[in-house]
Design a protein around this motif. Structure first.
Motif, PDB file in Angstrom:
ATOM      1  N   ALA A   8       0.709  -1.025   0.119  1.00 24.46           N
ATOM      2  CA  ALA A   8      -0.011   0.011   0.455  1.00 24.46           C
ATOM      3  C   ALA A   8       0.915   0.978  -0.301  1.00 24.46           C
ATOM      4  CB  ALA A   8      -0.820  -0.438   1.364  1.00 24.46           C
ATOM      5  N   ILE A   9       1.644   0.928   0.314  1.00 26.08           N
ATOM      6  CA  ILE A   9       2.678   2.475   0.409  1.00 26.08           C
ATOM      7  C   ILE A   9       3.487   2.563  -0.436  1.00 26.08           C
ATOM      8  CG2 ILE A   9       5.135   3.486   1.792  1.00 26.08           C
ATOM      9  CD1 ILE A   9       4.817   1.603   3.891  1.00 26.08           C
ATOM     10  N   GLU A  15       1.390   6.905  -6.838  1.00 28.29           N
ATOM     11  CA  GLU A  15       0.367   8.048  -7.012  1.00 28.29           C
ATOM     12  C   GLU A  15       1.196   8.994  -7.032  1.00 28.29           C
ATOM     13  OE1 GLU A  15      -2.276   6.726  -5.305  1.00 28.29           O
ATOM     14  OE2 GLU A  15      -3.269   5.085  -5.853  1.00 28.29           O
ATOM     15  N   LEU A  16       1.597   9.456  -5.564  1.00 26.30           N
ATOM     16  CA  LEU A  16       2.539  10.899  -5.726  1.00 26.30           C
ATOM     17  C   LEU A  16       3.286  11.282  -7.081  1.00 26.30           C
ATOM     18  CD1 LEU A  16       2.593  13.475  -3.577  1.00 26.30           C
ATOM     19  CD2 LEU A  16       4.440  11.533  -2.791  1.00 26.30           C
ATOM     20  N   SER A  17       3.658  10.117  -7.226  1.00 27.10           N
ATOM     21  CA  SER A  17       5.484  10.170  -8.216  1.00 27.10           C
ATOM     22  C   SER A  17       4.389  11.235  -9.903  1.00 27.10           C
ATOM     23  CB  SER A  17       6.007   8.831  -8.223  1.00 27.10           C
ATOM     24  OG  SER A  17       5.364   8.224  -9.147  1.00 27.10           O
ATOM     25  N   ARG A  72       6.021  16.921  -4.580  1.00 28.49           N
ATOM     26  CA  ARG A  72       4.638  16.909  -5.470  1.00 28.49           C
ATOM     27  C   ARG A  72       3.344  16.695  -4.037  1.00 28.49           C
ATOM     28  NH1 ARG A  72       6.349  13.486  -8.991  1.00 28.49           N
ATOM     29  NH2 ARG A  72       9.142  13.727  -9.017  1.00 28.49           N
ATOM     30  N   LEU A  73       3.622  17.348  -2.556  1.00 28.19           N
ATOM     31  CA  LEU A  73       2.697  17.456  -2.181  1.00 28.19           C
ATOM     32  C   LEU A  73       2.585  18.749  -1.798  1.00 28.19           C
ATOM     33  CD1 LEU A  73       1.667  15.788   0.382  1.00 28.19           C
ATOM     34  CD2 LEU A  73       3.503  16.340   1.551  1.00 28.19           C
ATOM     35  N   TYR A 230       2.740  10.943   7.260  1.00 31.39           N
ATOM     36  CA  TYR A 230       1.314  11.040   6.331  1.00 31.39           C
ATOM     37  C   TYR A 230       2.091  10.341   4.953  1.00 31.39           C
ATOM     38  CZ  TYR A 230      -2.998  12.683   4.469  1.00 31.39           C
ATOM     39  OH  TYR A 230      -3.445  12.326   3.404  1.00 31.39           O
ATOM     40  N   ILE A 231       2.835  10.918   4.180  1.00 33.47           N
ATOM     41  CA  ILE A 231       3.693  10.696   2.178  1.00 33.47           C
ATOM     42  C   ILE A 231       2.615   9.331   2.907  1.00 33.47           C
ATOM     43  CG2 ILE A 231       4.774  10.418   0.584  1.00 33.47           C
ATOM     44  CD1 ILE A 231       5.796  13.513   2.123  1.00 33.47           C
ATOM     45  N   LEU A 232       3.668   7.938   3.774  1.00 31.91           N
ATOM     46  CA  LEU A 232       3.761   7.509   3.571  1.00 31.91           C
ATOM     47  C   LEU A 232       2.591   6.644   3.925  1.00 31.91           C
ATOM     48  CD1 LEU A 232       7.150   6.737   6.016  1.00 31.91           C
ATOM     49  CD2 LEU A 232       7.087   6.112   3.193  1.00 31.91           C
TER      50      LEU A 232
END
Length: 384
Positions: A8-9, A15-17, A72-73, A230-232
């Motif tokens: 899941a991580i 998705e973040l990339s 990207r956040l 939170y990112i992880l």
């Protein structure tokens, strides 16, 4: 840590990339190289951050990737009733750390101290960021929130919006909310008696879950570590009863203090500048609130891990605790209305000279009991 879902991580990071970077022609990786940080330096930092967040060492590469993708956040940082010390803690250093460089490169859509815009343009930037990244942005709030009849004490921008109105509006569609510093977490000095502005912590004005990151100021690692968490995971970390992440605020200052051995031995500074102070004795009798304060200052320190107040010679003032301005003072005297439970049961404020003897005696009793149990087990094994 078998409950960690690495699949899941990795999916979250993938998705973040796909999101757009803040700077098309630059990246966190390039920024670190320009500042002289090698890949080895970065991986050492990622390993330390992994341990810092109480994650297994095997997750170091994943934490490193999360840090590289943090540009990207989308982040919105509001300033309310505060001194900007929390931002200063993170950004104002003559030798930027990896933590502060990463923060420089995250997608700061709105930060009143850092952005060039002012007036109507600044107001537009905030409204645009809230709408564009609805449900995606991370909200960080610095400063207490005046409320009630004195809400207007904090009025911001050309629209004459109060701090409370800005905080409530920004909180509504945030993916995660962090109260940065003790003012935002619990009201801080603004909320000290008699609290003329009726200031409160952010959690008192929104029904959304708020993660408190207290300290006056908190360390840069506590700020960046929460963003990485939170990112992880995309979820809130385990919190204590005061809304603080347990991985950062699970231990007392006292537990890992370099002067703890002096405390256990009953060696105390009696007054600032005396022989005990020169020799690095415990600062409890001149007001250190380390036994009552939960934070990781004694392990992480400040200014690129250089020092912290107790190392510099002044006791902890308990700044990461709720209402510390009222409950921890006077700052250079032991807390008179609070007993520190000792083996002698008389309270540390009166018998601090004897604490060390009591602790050592208790340790001796424990070792003797352990030895007796070992002998008993050994004899039982022989008889068997």
């Amino acid at each position: 840590m078998s409950h960690i879902n690495l699949s899941a991580i990795h999916q979250r990071l993938d998705e973040l990339s796909k999101l757009k970077k803040l700077k098309d022609d630059d990246s966190i990786k390039q920024a670190l190289q320009k500042r002289g940080f090698s890949r080895r330096d970065f991986m050492k930092w990622a390993g330390a951050m992994t341990a810092f967040m109480a994650l297994p060492a095997s997750m170091t590469p994943v934490v490193a990737r999360a840090a590289e993708l943090s540009d990207r956040l989308p982040v919105i940082w509001l300033h309310l009733a505060e001194c900007t010390g929390c931002s200063e803690s993170l950004l104002r250093t003559d030798t930027p750390t990896i933590d502060s460089l990463i923060f420089d490169y995250i997608s700061l859509e709105y930060h009143e101290t850092l952005m060039a815009a002012a007036g109507w343009q600044a107001e537009h930037n905030l409204e645009h960021a809230i709408e564009k990244y609805k449900g995606q942005y991370i909200l960080l709030v610095e400063g207490g929130v005046p409320t009630g009849d004195t809400e207007g004490y904090l009025t911001i921008g050309p629209h004459g919006t109060t701090g409370k109105q800005s905080a409530v509006k920004a909180s509504e569609n945030a993916a995660a909310i962090f109260a940065i510093g003790t003012c935002s977490s619990y009201g801080g000095i603004q909320a000290a008696k008699p609290n003329p502005s009726n200031s409160v912590g952010l959690s008192k004005v929104t029904d959304k879950k708020v993660i408190n990151v207290p300290g006056c100021p908190p360390s840069e690692k506590n700020i960046v570590g929460n963003l990485l968490h939170y990112i992880l995971f995309g979820t809130l970390p385990a919190l204590d009863v005061f809304g603080r992440p347990k991985w950062a605020y699970g231990l007392r200052i006292h537990d890992l203090c370099e002067r703890r051995g002096r405390f256990d031995a009953g060696e105390f500074v009696q007054s600032f500048g005396d022989e005990g102070a020169r020799l690095g004795y415990c600062l409890y009798k001149v007001g250190c609130k380390g036994p009552y304060t939960f934070n990781n200052c004694s392990r992480e320190r400040f200014n690129s891990h250089t020092s912290w107040p107790v190392q510099a010679g002044h006791g902890c003032i308990g700044c990461s605790e709720p209402d510390f301005w009222d409950t921890m003072g006077p700052f250079e005297e032991p807390v008179g209305d609070r007993l520190y439970d000792t083996v002698l049961g008389l309270g540390a404020d009166n018998i601090s000279d004897k604490i060390g003897i009591g602790v050592l005696a208790l340790a001796g009793i424990g070792m003797a009991a352990h030895a007796l149990i070992g002998v008993a087990v050994s004899k039982k094994d022989e008889e068997a």
